[in-house]
Design a protein around this motif. Structure first.
Motif, PDB file in Angstrom:
ATOM      1  N   ALA A 110      10.704 -26.719 -11.468  1.00 25.13           N
ATOM      2  CA  ALA A 110       9.901 -27.943 -11.544  1.00 25.13           C
ATOM      3  C   ALA A 110       9.003 -27.966 -12.778  1.00 25.13           C
ATOM      4  O   ALA A 110       8.641 -29.039 -13.264  1.00 25.13           O
ATOM      5  CB  ALA A 110       9.068 -28.098 -10.274  1.00 25.13           C
ATOM      6  N   ALA A 111       8.644 -26.805 -13.300  1.00 21.67           N
ATOM      7  CA  ALA A 111       7.744 -26.745 -14.463  1.00 21.67           C
ATOM      8  C   ALA A 111       8.498 -26.670 -15.786  1.00 21.67           C
ATOM      9  O   ALA A 111       7.891 -26.805 -16.847  1.00 21.67           O
ATOM     10  CB  ALA A 111       6.821 -25.530 -14.331  1.00 21.67           C
ATOM     11  N   ASP A 112       9.806 -26.507 -15.759  1.00 15.89           N
ATOM     12  CA  ASP A 112      10.585 -26.358 -16.978  1.00 15.89           C
ATOM     13  C   ASP A 112      10.864 -27.730 -17.595  1.00 15.89           C
ATOM     14  O   ASP A 112      11.431 -28.604 -16.928  1.00 15.89           O
ATOM     15  CB  ASP A 112      11.911 -25.654 -16.676  1.00 15.89           C
ATOM     16  CG  ASP A 112      12.714 -25.402 -17.942  1.00 15.89           C
ATOM     17  OD1 ASP A 112      12.449 -24.384 -18.599  1.00 15.89           O
ATOM     18  OD2 ASP A 112      13.593 -26.235 -18.256  1.00 15.89           O
ATOM     19  N   PRO A 113      10.482 -27.956 -18.870  1.00 17.42           N
ATOM     20  CA  PRO A 113      10.659 -29.281 -19.489  1.00 17.42           C
ATOM     21  C   PRO A 113      12.118 -29.749 -19.515  1.00 17.42           C
ATOM     22  O   PRO A 113      12.395 -30.914 -19.241  1.00 17.42           O
ATOM     23  CB  PRO A 113      10.124 -29.111 -20.897  1.00 17.42           C
ATOM     24  CG  PRO A 113       9.305 -27.878 -20.881  1.00 17.42           C
ATOM     25  CD  PRO A 113       9.808 -27.029 -19.763  1.00 17.42           C
ATOM     26  N   GLU A 114      13.067 -28.874 -19.818  1.00 16.60           N
ATOM     27  CA  GLU A 114      14.460 -29.277 -19.888  1.00 16.60           C
ATOM     28  C   GLU A 114      15.003 -29.577 -18.509  1.00 16.60           C
ATOM     29  O   GLU A 114      15.754 -30.534 -18.318  1.00 16.60           O
ATOM     30  CB  GLU A 114      15.313 -28.217 -20.603  1.00 16.60           C
ATOM     31  CG  GLU A 114      16.762 -28.591 -20.762  1.00 16.60           C
ATOM     32  CD  GLU A 114      17.040 -29.817 -21.662  1.00 16.60           C
ATOM     33  OE1 GLU A 114      18.217 -30.184 -21.789  1.00 16.60           O
ATOM     34  OE2 GLU A 114      16.094 -30.420 -22.201  1.00 16.60           O
ATOM     35  N   ALA A 115      14.613 -28.798 -17.506  1.00 19.64           N
ATOM     36  CA  ALA A 115      15.054 -29.071 -16.124  1.00 19.64           C
ATOM     37  C   ALA A 115      14.516 -30.416 -15.666  1.00 19.64           C
ATOM     38  O   ALA A 115      15.234 -31.196 -15.035  1.00 19.64           O
ATOM     39  CB  ALA A 115      14.578 -27.949 -15.194  1.00 19.64           C
ATOM     40  N   ARG A 116      13.263 -30.718 -15.995  1.00 15.30           N
ATOM     41  CA  ARG A 116      12.682 -32.022 -15.621  1.00 15.30           C
ATOM     42  C   ARG A 116      13.429 -33.163 -16.322  1.00 15.30           C
ATOM     43  O   ARG A 116      13.716 -34.185 -15.712  1.00 15.30           O
ATOM     44  CB  ARG A 116      11.190 -32.060 -15.958  1.00 15.30           C
ATOM     45  CG  ARG A 116      10.355 -31.235 -15.016  1.00 15.30           C
ATOM     46  CD  ARG A 116       8.875 -31.599 -15.065  1.00 15.30           C
ATOM     47  NE  ARG A 116       8.345 -31.813 -16.410  1.00 15.30           N
ATOM     48  CZ  ARG A 116       7.718 -30.890 -17.130  1.00 15.30           C
ATOM     49  NH1 ARG A 116       7.513 -29.699 -16.625  1.00 15.30           N
ATOM     50  NH2 ARG A 116       7.253 -31.171 -18.316  1.00 15.30           N
ATOM     51  N   LEU A 118      16.572 -33.233 -17.417  1.00 13.65           N
ATOM     52  CA  LEU A 118      17.906 -33.395 -16.854  1.00 13.65           C
ATOM     53  C   LEU A 118      17.850 -33.994 -15.444  1.00 13.65           C
ATOM     54  O   LEU A 118      18.699 -34.812 -15.088  1.00 13.65           O
ATOM     55  CB  LEU A 118      18.638 -32.050 -16.827  1.00 13.65           C
ATOM     56  CG  LEU A 118      18.984 -31.472 -18.195  1.00 13.65           C
ATOM     57  CD1 LEU A 118      19.492 -30.052 -18.059  1.00 13.65           C
ATOM     58  CD2 LEU A 118      19.985 -32.355 -18.931  1.00 13.65           C
ATOM     59  N   THR A 119      16.887 -33.583 -14.663  1.00 13.30           N
ATOM     60  CA  THR A 119      16.746 -34.108 -13.319  1.00 13.30           C
ATOM     61  C   THR A 119      16.434 -35.610 -13.345  1.00 13.30           C
ATOM     62  O   THR A 119      16.968 -36.379 -12.549  1.00 13.30           O
ATOM     63  CB  THR A 119      15.653 -33.351 -12.544  1.00 13.30           C
ATOM     64  OG1 THR A 119      16.011 -31.957 -12.494  1.00 13.30           O
ATOM     65  CG2 THR A 119      15.501 -33.874 -11.131  1.00 13.30           C
TER      66      THR A 119
END
Length: 120
Positions: A110-116, A118-119
């Protein structure tokens, strides 16, 4: 790409090895930029043995589809890996999911910029 210490480690390893393998000509060029002589670099593209790795490989028959389609992507969770293209493509495939192995630990997604990105 990658963390700064990675280039230093790759340079040391590449110079110490008799042969370095790259998955693309771009990667081979990057190894050359690290000082690894081109004569010691071979390009071996990523690939899958489709004769061996398919749903009916073990049984000799086509199994019934019980699970959703899954695309497995392995690598660092960074924009240059193209995961956004996979997300867009899978939006067109009914009952499909993208599984990324190599991102942040589960508790830090939840805190990772790339994961956010892509989500979203």
């Amino acid at each position: 790409g990658g963390p700064p210490e990675r280039a230093a480690a790759e340079r040391l390893l590449g110079r110490a090895c008799r042969r370095a393998l790259a998955v693309s000509t771009d990667e081979a060029d990057a190894l050359g930029a690290l000082g690894i002589p081109a004569r010691r670099v071979s390009v071996v593209p990523c690939g899958v043995d489709a004769e061996h790795f398919h749903p009916a490989a073990d049984t000799g028959r086509t199994p019934e589809r019980r699970q959703r389609h899954r695309l497995l992507a392995c690598g660092r969770l960074v924009p240059g890996k193209g995961y956004d293209q996979a997300v867009r493509a899978l939006a067109e495939v009914p009952d499909a999911e993208l599984l990324v192995a190599g991102g942040p630990p589960a508790g830090a997604v939840a805190a990772d910029p790339e994961a956010r990105r892509l989500t979203a």
